[in-house]
Design a protein around this motif. Structure first.
Motif, PDB file in Angstrom:
ATOM      1  N   ALA A   1     -21.373  66.678   0.134  1.00 55.28           N
ATOM      2  CA  ALA A   1     -21.753  68.235  -0.062  1.00 55.28           C
ATOM      3  C   ALA A   1     -21.581  68.680   1.356  1.00 55.28           C
ATOM      4  CB  ALA A   1     -22.917  68.099   0.315  1.00 55.28           C
ATOM      5  N   HIS A   2     -21.097  68.090   2.795  1.00 59.40           N
ATOM      6  CA  HIS A   2     -20.373  68.543   3.615  1.00 59.40           C
ATOM      7  C   HIS A   2     -19.514  67.586   4.620  1.00 59.40           C
ATOM      8  CE1 HIS A   2     -20.080  71.346   6.976  1.00 59.40           C
ATOM      9  NE2 HIS A   2     -21.023  70.714   8.043  1.00 59.40           N
ATOM     10  N   ASN A   3     -18.734  68.084   4.794  1.00 61.01           N
ATOM     11  CA  ASN A   3     -17.761  67.470   5.516  1.00 61.01           C
ATOM     12  C   ASN A   3     -17.347  67.921   7.117  1.00 61.01           C
ATOM     13  OD1 ASN A   3     -15.947  65.847   6.913  1.00 61.01           O
ATOM     14  ND2 ASN A   3     -14.828  65.154   5.055  1.00 61.01           N
ATOM     15  N   ARG A   4     -16.969  68.318   8.587  1.00 55.08           N
ATOM     16  CA  ARG A   4     -16.864  68.461   9.149  1.00 55.08           C
ATOM     17  C   ARG A   4     -16.309  67.966  10.509  1.00 55.08           C
ATOM     18  NH1 ARG A   4     -22.462  69.940  10.276  1.00 55.08           N
ATOM     19  NH2 ARG A   4     -22.248  70.101  12.974  1.00 55.08           N
TER      20      ARG A   4
ATOM     21  N   HIS B   1     -18.591  64.817  11.160  1.00 52.55           N
ATOM     22  CA  HIS B   1     -20.424  64.811  10.274  1.00 52.55           C
ATOM     23  C   HIS B   1     -20.133  65.491   8.717  1.00 52.55           C
ATOM     24  CE1 HIS B   1     -24.414  66.502  10.317  1.00 52.55           C
ATOM     25  NE2 HIS B   1     -24.325  67.548   9.181  1.00 52.55           N
ATOM     26  N   ILE B   2     -20.542  63.658   8.021  1.00 55.56           N
ATOM     27  CA  ILE B   2     -20.747  64.296   6.655  1.00 55.56           C
ATOM     28  C   ILE B   2     -22.441  64.125   6.317  1.00 55.56           C
ATOM     29  CG2 ILE B   2     -20.627  62.144   4.872  1.00 55.56           C
ATOM     30  CD1 ILE B   2     -18.131  63.090   6.868  1.00 55.56           C
ATOM     31  N   GLU B   3     -22.299  65.008   5.506  1.00 57.79           N
ATOM     32  CA  GLU B   3     -23.982  65.219   4.336  1.00 57.79           C
ATOM     33  C   GLU B   3     -23.655  64.598   3.183  1.00 57.79           C
ATOM     34  OE1 GLU B   3     -25.205  69.140   5.213  1.00 57.79           O
ATOM     35  OE2 GLU B   3     -25.365  69.323   7.747  1.00 57.79           O
ATOM     36  N   ILE B   4     -24.657  64.046   3.231  1.00 54.49           N
ATOM     37  CA  ILE B   4     -24.575  63.158   1.204  1.00 54.49           C
ATOM     38  C   ILE B   4     -25.975  63.758   0.563  1.00 54.49           C
ATOM     39  CG2 ILE B   4     -24.593  61.011   0.294  1.00 54.49           C
ATOM     40  CD1 ILE B   4     -22.571  60.295   1.590  1.00 54.49           C
ATOM     41  N   ALA B   5     -24.875  64.591  -0.718  1.00 53.29           N
ATOM     42  CA  ALA B   5     -26.616  65.039  -1.319  1.00 53.29           C
ATOM     43  C   ALA B   5     -27.398  63.729  -2.151  1.00 53.29           C
ATOM     44  CB  ALA B   5     -26.270  66.396  -2.646  1.00 53.29           C
TER      45      ALA B   5
ATOM     46  N   TYR C   1     -24.100  52.903   8.268  1.00 51.91           N
ATOM     47  CA  TYR C   1     -24.470  53.585   9.002  1.00 51.91           C
ATOM     48  C   TYR C   1     -25.520  54.269   9.223  1.00 51.91           C
ATOM     49  CZ  TYR C   1     -18.898  54.384   7.793  1.00 51.91           C
ATOM     50  OH  TYR C   1     -17.661  54.113   7.395  1.00 51.91           O
ATOM     51  N   SER C   2     -25.819  54.248  10.757  1.00 50.17           N
ATOM     52  CA  SER C   2     -26.818  54.768  10.830  1.00 50.17           C
ATOM     53  C   SER C   2     -26.875  56.408  10.677  1.00 50.17           C
ATOM     54  CB  SER C   2     -27.048  54.356  12.530  1.00 50.17           C
ATOM     55  OG  SER C   2     -26.991  53.651  12.874  1.00 50.17           O
ATOM     56  N   ILE C   3     -28.018  56.629  10.147  1.00 55.87           N
ATOM     57  CA  ILE C   3     -28.091  58.345   9.390  1.00 55.87           C
ATOM     58  C   ILE C   3     -28.848  58.324  10.520  1.00 55.87           C
ATOM     59  CG2 ILE C   3     -29.759  59.675   7.799  1.00 55.87           C
ATOM     60  CD1 ILE C   3     -29.978  57.057   5.806  1.00 55.87           C
ATOM     61  N   SER C   4     -27.822  60.110  10.451  1.00 52.43           N
ATOM     62  CA  SER C   4     -28.472  60.653  11.750  1.00 52.43           C
ATOM     63  C   SER C   4     -28.950  62.188  11.526  1.00 52.43           C
ATOM     64  CB  SER C   4     -26.851  61.512  12.092  1.00 52.43           C
ATOM     65  OG  SER C   4     -26.304  62.185  11.538  1.00 52.43           O
ATOM     66  N   SER C   5     -29.939  61.825  10.236  1.00 49.65           N
ATOM     67  CA  SER C   5     -31.399  62.688   9.599  1.00 49.65           C
ATOM     68  C   SER C   5     -32.825  62.830   9.650  1.00 49.65           C
ATOM     69  CB  SER C   5     -30.394  63.830   8.827  1.00 49.65           C
ATOM     70  OG  SER C   5     -29.498  63.026   8.216  1.00 49.65           O
ATOM     71  N   SER C   6     -33.363  63.934  10.223  1.00 46.49           N
ATOM     72  CA  SER C   6     -34.540  62.958   9.596  1.00 46.49           C
ATOM     73  C   SER C   6     -34.776  63.458   7.855  1.00 46.49           C
ATOM     74  CB  SER C   6     -35.657  63.709  10.387  1.00 46.49           C
ATOM     75  OG  SER C   6     -36.813  63.936  10.175  1.00 46.49           O
TER      76      SER C   6
ATOM     77  N   SER D   1     -36.241  67.559   8.007  1.00 50.18           N
ATOM     78  CA  SER D   1     -35.564  68.533   8.225  1.00 50.18           C
ATOM     79  C   SER D   1     -34.863  68.573   7.579  1.00 50.18           C
ATOM     80  CB  SER D   1     -35.116  68.337   9.511  1.00 50.18           C
ATOM     81  OG  SER D   1     -34.434  67.702   9.700  1.00 50.18           O
ATOM     82  N   SER D   2     -34.024  67.626   6.462  1.00 50.53           N
ATOM     83  CA  SER D   2     -33.042  67.405   5.521  1.00 50.53           C
ATOM     84  C   SER D   2     -33.600  66.261   4.224  1.00 50.53           C
ATOM     85  CB  SER D   2     -31.957  66.885   6.314  1.00 50.53           C
ATOM     86  OG  SER D   2     -30.958  66.615   5.554  1.00 50.53           O
ATOM     87  N   PRO D   3     -34.359  67.002   3.698  1.00 55.99           N
ATOM     88  CA  PRO D   3     -35.166  65.626   2.550  1.00 55.99           C
ATOM     89  C   PRO D   3     -34.568  65.748   1.754  1.00 55.99           C
ATOM     90  CG  PRO D   3     -36.292  67.791   2.289  1.00 55.99           C
ATOM     91  CD  PRO D   3     -35.336  67.585   3.504  1.00 55.99           C
ATOM     92  N   ASP D   4     -32.920  66.471   1.392  1.00 52.96           N
ATOM     93  CA  ASP D   4     -32.764  66.520   0.234  1.00 52.96           C
ATOM     94  C   ASP D   4     -31.034  66.018   0.564  1.00 52.96           C
ATOM     95  OD1 ASP D   4     -34.630  67.448  -1.295  1.00 52.96           O
ATOM     96  OD2 ASP D   4     -34.143  68.969  -1.323  1.00 52.96           O
ATOM     97  N   ARG D   5     -30.958  65.451   1.726  1.00 53.71           N
ATOM     98  CA  ARG D   5     -29.260  65.500   2.420  1.00 53.71           C
ATOM     99  C   ARG D   5     -29.577  64.174   2.812  1.00 53.71           C
ATOM    100  NH1 ARG D   5     -25.093  70.646   3.108  1.00 53.71           N
ATOM    101  NH2 ARG D   5     -25.558  71.584   0.346  1.00 53.71           N
ATOM    102  N   ILE D   6     -28.794  63.311   3.070  1.00 52.36           N
ATOM    103  CA  ILE D   6     -28.437  62.552   4.417  1.00 52.36           C
ATOM    104  C   ILE D   6     -27.761  62.463   5.163  1.00 52.36           C
ATOM    105  CG2 ILE D   6     -27.737  60.164   5.054  1.00 52.36           C
ATOM    106  CD1 ILE D   6     -29.364  58.981   3.030  1.00 52.36           C
TER     107      ILE D   6
END
Length: 580
Positions: free
Chosen positions: A224-227, A240-244, A369-374, A377-382
């Protein structure tokens, strides 16, 4: 039958804490069984003990216990550091499931147990029957070393094997399942007639329902996101990668890891086919060779079996001499920067047939990879914080298989195979009032970004202290805006930075720990939990030594007393690590 309930267990009897936990659990099992006149009291309980760094061994231990229960045998699952060697003689039947990490090292939750078991004066185990499942990675020289030494030590102490140890590679499921089936059959045959298969309750929080997604059946998630996080001038490329999570039903926690199924770069596949002299139109198990090499085989890192075969093709050559010398450091230095294509090109006399070559390639393993979200605050994306590994040597470009796949070859809205790797041992304190100290340089900050978001979401009052560092503040201070905002909001109470190359003398996070040793020790005395994430080879060891030094200097202890203080933190689960 009269049964003692665990809450009535006397507090003044001379049990160790681990013995008290075990006995309370055992009595609870008896009490539950006695409440139902139709339920026989368990007469045989197998201790299923695990040492796990990433959760695989723990999962296997739970599955083993379930299989025992279905066969009418009671089971209790515990990590190795929840027991002492003194408890082993009375256990009767023990199954050990232990992984190896790093260069033949014990997992963190088995280290203290092993130190005690390997010492002189431990009790004999003639009345104990045992079995060992060892997990490892055959690309390392010390393959399954932790399980091997545990197996040997049990034998040295007089214990009897139920069946031979099994050494499982990265693709471990089939071998572990076969061992489990054989061991359960043998244990069920030894169980007294009428014994109950009810597992002995444990003093632990109930486990979540296991996800259906795994390495064999990954969820096809959307990127979902890559920066890029690192700035101009950085020698690193941190993303920073976000996976839906979509409709996966995956429920994660701060501290967990996400496993990503990588795919090889098509350009690397083409190079491999060319240098190996393979037919690109070849079909393997009904699939085109190019697709099989892209998705199923490790073709970047050479397998040990292939190295030996190539060395044999040139007796007294450089590779052959290095392997014969047994000098692992020299071999590692020679291999650094080289991949399978380089080695095949350097050994044209090997003349490997396609079947022979493919048989010596390892399966393409997932990357965790260690997850960098909780999820608060981010239930739908890791979120992931990943260093894209790249380097150039002579005329070739090299890249990490998974990191460059995510950085370059998976676009936003494209799919990637994932599954969750829970890590119940790596969590924020259950008590929101307790302090928390985190040491995470570079991408080691990942789980601590998740921890801070978790503490903020829970409204925790406990103080939070982060040690972070990298090479240059100007371009390597990732998540600076977020950390500043958390500091201003009172979520992050202390932030100590160590940018190693911004001054003549390099400064690292362990140096900052020593500089702030008085306060660090005070936080520990107030009940702080201490966390480390990052490189296991050097950083984590340097941080542990710094922690011991701080305790010795500011706690007024001897060197041995300081080591024991740190060991007590480990036993209490107040010092935990996520290292790789």
């Amino acid at each position: 039958m009269s049964v003692i309930h665990p809450e009535t267990l006397p507090q003044d009897v001379p049990f160790t804490e681990s013995q008290r936990v075990w006995l309370a659990g055992y009595l609870a099992g008896l009490a539950l069984a006695a409440e139902d006149d139709n339920t026989p009291v368990p007469q045989m309980t197998v201790q299923v003990l695990y040492g796990s760094q990433t959760g695989n061994a723990e999962t296997l231990a739970e599955e083993f216990a379930s299989a025992l229960g279905e066969s009418g045998v009671g089971a209790q699952v515990r990590s190795l550091d929840q027991i002492t060697p003194d408890e082993l003689p009375g256990m009767g039947h023990v199954i050990v499931i232990c992984s190896t990490y790093g260069e033949g090292e014990m997992p963190d939750n088995a280290e203290l147990f092993w130190d005690a078991l390997a010492a002189e004066g431990v009790p004999r185990l003639e009345d104990l029957k045992f079995g060992v499942i060892a997990l490892g990675d055959s690309s390392y020289d010390d393959f399954c070393q932790a399980g091997k030494v545990l197996d040997t030590r049990f034998e040295q102490l007089g214990a009897t094997r139920l069946l031979p140890r099994v050494d499982c590679d990265v693709d471990y499921e089939a071998e572990a399942a076969e061992f489990t089936a054989r061991a359960v059959e043998l244990l069920a045959a030894e169980a007294p007639e009428g014994a109950s298969g009810a597992p002995v309750p444990q003093q632990a929080a109930p486990k979540k329902k296991r996800s259906k997604w795994n390495r064999k059946n990954p969820y096809r998630a959307t990127l979902a996101h890559n920066r890029v996080l690192s700035g101009p001038g950085s020698l690193k490329e941190i993303r920073h990668i976000e996976i839906a999570l979509g409709d996966s039903g995956i429920e994660y926690a701060a501290g967990d890891a996400l496993a990503v199924l990588p795919q090889n770069d098509p350009a690397l596949v083409a190079e491999f086919i060319d240098v190996a002299g393979l037919d690109p139109e070849m079909v393997v198990d009904g699939e085109p060779l190019t697709e099989v090499l892209r998705t199923s085989y490790e073709i970047r890192t050479p397998a040990k079996e292939l190295l030996a075969r190539l060395a044999d093709s040139e007796p007294h050559g450089e590779l052959d001499s290095l392997l014969d010398s047994g000098d692992r450091l020299a071999l590692d230095n020679w291999l650094w920067g080289k991949d399978t294509v380089d080695l095949l090109r350097a050994h044209p006399r090997a003349e490997l047939s396609p079947d022979e070559l493919l048989s010596m390639l390892k399966p393409l393993a997932h990357r965790a990879y260690s997850i960098s979200s909780s999820p608060l605050s981010s239930p739908d994306r890791i979120h992931l914080t990943i260093a894209a590994v790249r380097h150039r040597s002579e005329s070739r470009e090299y890249g990490g298989v998974a990191s460059t796949m995510l950085a370059d070859r998976v676009g936003e809205s494209d799919e990637v195979g994932i599954f969750l790797q829970p890590n119940a041992a790596f969590r924020v304190p259950e008590d929101d009032e307790l302090p928390m100290i985190m040491v995470g340089p570079g991408t080691g900050i990942a789980p601590f970004r998740a921890f801070l978001a978790e503490r903020e979401g829970r409204g925790a009052n406990g103080r939070n202290w982060l040690f972070f560092g990298d090479q240059h503040r100007s371009c390597d201070f990732i998540y600076e805006d977020e950390l500043t905002a958390w500091s201003q909001a009172g979520v992050l109470h202390r932030l100590d930075l160590a940018f190693s190359r911004d001054q003549v003398q390099k400064v690292y996070v362990q140096d900052r720990m020593r500089e702030n040793g008085r306060d660090l020790y005070a936080w520990l005395e107030e009940g702080a939990h201490f966390y480390v994430c990052g490189d296991a080879t050097r950083m984590a060891k340097d941080v542990e030594q710094a922690l011991i030094d701080v305790v010795q200097v500011h706690g007024g202890k001897t060197a041995d007393q300081a080591v024991e203080y740190v060991n007590e933190l480990k036993r209490a689960k107040r010092y935990v690590r996520d290292v790789y």
